[in-house]
Design a protein around this motif. Structure first.
Motif, PDB file in Angstrom:
ATOM      1  N   ALA A  66       0.830  -1.215   0.000  1.00  0.00           N
ATOM      2  CA  ALA A  66       0.000   0.000   0.000  1.00  0.00           C
ATOM      3  C   ALA A  66       0.860   1.259   0.000  1.00  0.00           C
ATOM      4  CB  ALA A  66      -0.925   0.003   1.212  1.00  0.00           C
ATOM      5  N   GLY A  67       2.083   1.158   0.542  1.00  0.00           N
ATOM      6  CA  GLY A  67       2.976   2.313   0.586  1.00  0.00           C
ATOM      7  C   GLY A  67       2.760   3.234   1.762  1.00  0.00           C
ATOM      8  N   PHE A  68       1.874   2.837   2.694  1.00  0.00           N
ATOM      9  CA  PHE A  68       1.582   3.656   3.881  1.00  0.00           C
ATOM     10  C   PHE A  68       1.580   2.777   5.120  1.00  0.00           C
ATOM     11  CE2 PHE A  68      -0.180   5.945   0.337  1.00  0.00           C
ATOM     12  CZ  PHE A  68       0.236   7.253   0.584  1.00  0.00           C
ATOM     13  N   ASP A  69       2.166   3.297   6.208  1.00  0.00           N
ATOM     14  CA  ASP A  69       2.252   2.518   7.441  1.00  0.00           C
ATOM     15  C   ASP A  69       0.973   2.638   8.270  1.00  0.00           C
ATOM     16  OD1 ASP A  69       2.443   4.994   8.803  1.00  0.00           O
ATOM     17  OD2 ASP A  69       4.607   4.839   9.040  1.00  0.00           O
ATOM     18  N   VAL A 118       9.035   1.012  14.096  1.00  0.00           N
ATOM     19  CA  VAL A 118       9.800  -0.226  13.950  1.00  0.00           C
ATOM     20  C   VAL A 118      10.582  -0.133  12.652  1.00  0.00           C
ATOM     21  CG1 VAL A 118       8.177  -1.659  15.270  1.00  0.00           C
ATOM     22  CG2 VAL A 118       7.960  -1.516  12.791  1.00  0.00           C
ATOM     23  N   VAL A 119      11.634  -0.929  12.549  1.00  0.00           N
ATOM     24  CA  VAL A 119      12.453  -0.961  11.336  1.00  0.00           C
ATOM     25  C   VAL A 119      12.227  -2.316  10.664  1.00  0.00           C
ATOM     26  CG1 VAL A 119      14.768  -0.674  10.384  1.00  0.00           C
ATOM     27  CG2 VAL A 119      14.141   0.506  12.498  1.00  0.00           C
ATOM     28  N   VAL A 120      11.982  -2.272   9.363  1.00  0.00           N
ATOM     29  CA  VAL A 120      11.686  -3.499   8.607  1.00  0.00           C
ATOM     30  C   VAL A 120      12.470  -3.520   7.304  1.00  0.00           C
ATOM     31  CG1 VAL A 120       9.355  -3.705   9.573  1.00  0.00           C
ATOM     32  CG2 VAL A 120       9.690  -2.449   7.431  1.00  0.00           C
ATOM     33  N   HIS A 121      12.702  -4.731   6.805  1.00  0.00           N
ATOM     34  CA  HIS A 121      13.229  -4.876   5.451  1.00  0.00           C
ATOM     35  C   HIS A 121      12.105  -4.555   4.473  1.00  0.00           C
ATOM     36  CE1 HIS A 121      16.250  -7.634   7.389  1.00  0.00           C
ATOM     37  NE2 HIS A 121      17.029  -6.934   6.577  1.00  0.00           N
ATOM     38  N   VAL A 122      12.422  -3.862   3.391  1.00  0.00           N
ATOM     39  CA  VAL A 122      11.402  -3.578   2.385  1.00  0.00           C
ATOM     40  C   VAL A 122      11.511  -4.526   1.193  1.00  0.00           C
ATOM     41  CG1 VAL A 122      11.073  -1.180   3.059  1.00  0.00           C
ATOM     42  CG2 VAL A 122      12.772  -1.736   1.325  1.00  0.00           C
ATOM     43  N   ASP A 123      12.587  -5.281   1.128  1.00  0.00           N
ATOM     44  CA  ASP A 123      12.767  -6.274   0.079  1.00  0.00           C
ATOM     45  C   ASP A 123      12.734  -7.650   0.735  1.00  0.00           C
ATOM     46  OD1 ASP A 123      13.039  -4.257  -1.881  1.00  0.00           O
ATOM     47  OD2 ASP A 123      15.171  -4.043  -1.434  1.00  0.00           O
ATOM     48  N   ASP A 124      13.575  -8.532   0.292  1.00  0.00           N
ATOM     49  CA  ASP A 124      13.611  -9.870   0.875  1.00  0.00           C
ATOM     50  C   ASP A 124      14.047  -9.816   2.334  1.00  0.00           C
ATOM     51  OD1 ASP A 124      12.870 -11.131  -1.502  1.00  0.00           O
ATOM     52  OD2 ASP A 124      14.937 -11.080  -2.230  1.00  0.00           O
ATOM     53  N   CYS A 125      13.321 -10.553   3.154  1.00  0.00           N
ATOM     54  CA  CYS A 125      13.598 -10.582   4.585  1.00  0.00           C
ATOM     55  C   CYS A 125      13.918 -12.013   4.999  1.00  0.00           C
ATOM     56  CB  CYS A 125      12.366 -10.074   5.349  1.00  0.00           C
ATOM     57  SG  CYS A 125      12.540 -10.163   7.128  1.00  0.00           S
ATOM     58  N   ASN A 164       1.494   7.241   7.274  1.00  0.00           N
ATOM     59  CA  ASN A 164       2.678   7.890   6.711  1.00  0.00           C
ATOM     60  C   ASN A 164       3.172   7.143   5.477  1.00  0.00           C
ATOM     61  OD1 ASN A 164       3.029   9.663   9.134  1.00  0.00           O
ATOM     62  ND2 ASN A 164       3.359   7.674  10.095  1.00  0.00           N
ATOM     63  N   ALA A 165       3.648   7.876   4.493  1.00  0.00           N
ATOM     64  CA  ALA A 165       4.247   7.241   3.323  1.00  0.00           C
ATOM     65  C   ALA A 165       5.520   6.512   3.757  1.00  0.00           C
ATOM     66  CB  ALA A 165       4.582   8.285   2.262  1.00  0.00           C
ATOM     67  N   ILE A 166       5.696   5.314   3.245  1.00  0.00           N
ATOM     68  CA  ILE A 166       6.896   4.534   3.564  1.00  0.00           C
ATOM     69  C   ILE A 166       8.046   5.042   2.716  1.00  0.00           C
ATOM     70  CG2 ILE A 166       7.924   2.228   3.480  1.00  0.00           C
ATOM     71  CD1 ILE A 166       5.088   1.154   4.106  1.00  0.00           C
ATOM     72  N   GLU A 167       9.169   5.339   3.378  1.00  0.00           N
ATOM     73  CA  GLU A 167      10.335   5.903   2.706  1.00  0.00           C
ATOM     74  C   GLU A 167      11.535   4.973   2.866  1.00  0.00           C
ATOM     75  OE1 GLU A 167      10.942   9.895   4.090  1.00  0.00           O
ATOM     76  OE2 GLU A 167       8.840  10.432   3.780  1.00  0.00           O
ATOM     77  N   PRO A 168      11.693   4.002   1.963  1.00  0.00           N
ATOM     78  CA  PRO A 168      12.816   3.071   2.063  1.00  0.00           C
ATOM     79  C   PRO A 168      14.160   3.777   1.881  1.00  0.00           C
ATOM     80  CG  PRO A 168      11.163   2.263   0.524  1.00  0.00           C
ATOM     81  CD  PRO A 168      10.820   3.691   0.843  1.00  0.00           C
ATOM     82  N   PHE A 169      15.175   3.217   2.495  1.00  0.00           N
ATOM     83  CA  PHE A 169      16.533   3.721   2.295  1.00  0.00           C
ATOM     84  C   PHE A 169      17.507   2.552   2.388  1.00  0.00           C
ATOM     85  CE2 PHE A 169      15.656   3.999   6.813  1.00  0.00           C
ATOM     86  CZ  PHE A 169      16.834   3.594   7.438  1.00  0.00           C
ATOM     87  N   THR A 170      18.710   2.779   1.897  1.00  0.00           N
ATOM     88  CA  THR A 170      19.752   1.759   1.970  1.00  0.00           C
ATOM     89  C   THR A 170      20.537   1.964   3.256  1.00  0.00           C
ATOM     90  OG1 THR A 170      19.909   1.655  -0.435  1.00  0.00           O
ATOM     91  CG2 THR A 170      21.788   0.800   0.815  1.00  0.00           C
ATOM     92  N   ILE A 179      15.798  -0.891   3.871  1.00  0.00           N
ATOM     93  CA  ILE A 179      14.970  -0.894   5.071  1.00  0.00           C
ATOM     94  C   ILE A 179      14.113   0.370   5.128  1.00  0.00           C
ATOM     95  CG2 ILE A 179      16.623  -2.344   6.323  1.00  0.00           C
ATOM     96  CD1 ILE A 179      17.583   0.106   7.835  1.00  0.00           C
ATOM     97  N   ALA A 180      13.187   0.389   6.080  1.00  0.00           N
ATOM     98  CA  ALA A 180      12.368   1.578   6.324  1.00  0.00           C
ATOM     99  C   ALA A 180      11.981   1.600   7.799  1.00  0.00           C
ATOM    100  CB  ALA A 180      11.120   1.572   5.456  1.00  0.00           C
ATOM    101  N   VAL A 181      11.847   2.794   8.319  1.00  0.00           N
ATOM    102  CA  VAL A 181      11.298   2.992   9.665  1.00  0.00           C
ATOM    103  C   VAL A 181       9.818   3.309   9.452  1.00  0.00           C
ATOM    104  CG1 VAL A 181      11.394   4.349  11.779  1.00  0.00           C
ATOM    105  CG2 VAL A 181      13.502   3.916  10.484  1.00  0.00           C
ATOM    106  N   ILE A 182       8.949   2.481  10.045  1.00  0.00           N
ATOM    107  CA  ILE A 182       7.511   2.661   9.841  1.00  0.00           C
ATOM    108  C   ILE A 182       6.772   2.706  11.175  1.00  0.00           C
ATOM    109  CG2 ILE A 182       7.562   1.557   7.578  1.00  0.00           C
ATOM    110  CD1 ILE A 182       6.298  -0.931   8.896  1.00  0.00           C
ATOM    111  N   ALA A 183       5.617   3.339  11.181  1.00  0.00           N
ATOM    112  CA  ALA A 183       4.718   3.299  12.339  1.00  0.00           C
ATOM    113  C   ALA A 183       3.960   1.980  12.271  1.00  0.00           C
ATOM    114  CB  ALA A 183       3.744   4.476  12.308  1.00  0.00           C
ATOM    115  N   TRP A 184       3.953   1.241  13.379  1.00  0.00           N
ATOM    116  CA  TRP A 184       3.385  -0.100  13.382  1.00  0.00           C
ATOM    117  C   TRP A 184       2.624  -0.353  14.674  1.00  0.00           C
ATOM    118  CZ3 TRP A 184       3.139  -3.749   9.708  1.00  0.00           C
ATOM    119  CH2 TRP A 184       2.767  -5.036  10.080  1.00  0.00           C
ATOM    120  N   SER A 185       1.472  -0.944  14.563  1.00  0.00           N
ATOM    121  CA  SER A 185       0.744  -1.431  15.732  1.00  0.00           C
ATOM    122  C   SER A 185       0.669  -2.947  15.635  1.00  0.00           C
ATOM    123  CB  SER A 185      -0.669  -0.858  15.809  1.00  0.00           C
ATOM    124  OG  SER A 185      -1.316  -1.428  16.937  1.00  0.00           O
ATOM    125  N   PRO A 186       1.256  -3.646  16.591  1.00  0.00           N
ATOM    126  CA  PRO A 186       1.204  -5.106  16.546  1.00  0.00           C
ATOM    127  C   PRO A 186      -0.146  -5.665  16.979  1.00  0.00           C
ATOM    128  CG  PRO A 186       2.331  -4.401  18.517  1.00  0.00           C
ATOM    129  CD  PRO A 186       2.016  -3.157  17.724  1.00  0.00           C
TER     130      PRO A 186
END
Length: 164
Positions: free
Chosen positions: A36-39, A90-97, A43-49, A70-77
């Motif tokens: 979806a591109g939103f956390d 939280v920080v997540v991989h945006v590609d293969d994890c 917020n828009a997800i902004e991947p970075f290396t 990776i990206a820093v995203i707002a997350w509710s578990p």
């Protein structure tokens, strides 16, 4: 008449926790959010290396490596609504994890980091009497096991005390 020490011990119930599992964030929900591109905060997800590595990855319970996307995203578990539902970074991989799913013991690099542990009751409230701030070089795993020995605690949610 006061109860003897043997009678008091006989009435004491000890909850022994032997099967603790640590779960990474929900893989299907993460895939939906990334697509979806939103956390969870909108917020828009902004991947970075990642140039240096060492971020705590909530998608796979490992540390990031240099060159990871990776990206820093707002997350509710939590899938429930109410005043104790939290959303945080939280920080997540945006590609293969390299996701393990669940682990019985945290990797040393995560287990030894400072963390705040928030226990929840079955009715989804924070069990404030059992909240712990785990200092660096202490075992998060052992603290979680100890907290789960309390009957009123259903599960424990951990939050990093430091970023990256």
């Amino acid at each position: 008449m006061a109860a003897s020490s043997a009678e008091r011990r006989a009435r004491t119930v000890i909850r022994v926790v032997t099967d603790v599992r640590f779960s990474a964030i929900d893989r299907d929900e993460l895939a939906r959010v990334l697509a979806a591109g939103f956390d969870h905060g909108g917020n828009a997800i902004e991947p970075f290396t990642d140039l240096d590595g060492g971020w705590t990855m909530r998608c796979c319970l490992t540390d990031s490596s240099p060159a990871d996307r990776i990206a820093v995203i707002a997350w509710s578990p939590f899938r429930w609504h109410g005043p104790y539902r939290e959303t945080g970074p939280v920080v997540v991989h945006v590609d293969d994890c390299p996701r393990p799913g669940e682990v019985r013991r945290l990797p040393p690099s995560i287990d030894q980091r400072p963390m705040e542990l928030r226990p929840y009751t079955v009715d989804r409230r924070i069990a404030y009497d059992h909240v712990r701030h785990v200092p660096a070089n202490d075992s998060v795993t052992e603290h979680v096991q100890s907290i789960l020995e309390h009957d009123e605690v259903d599960f424990v949610h951990g939050r990093n005390m430091h970023g990256g």
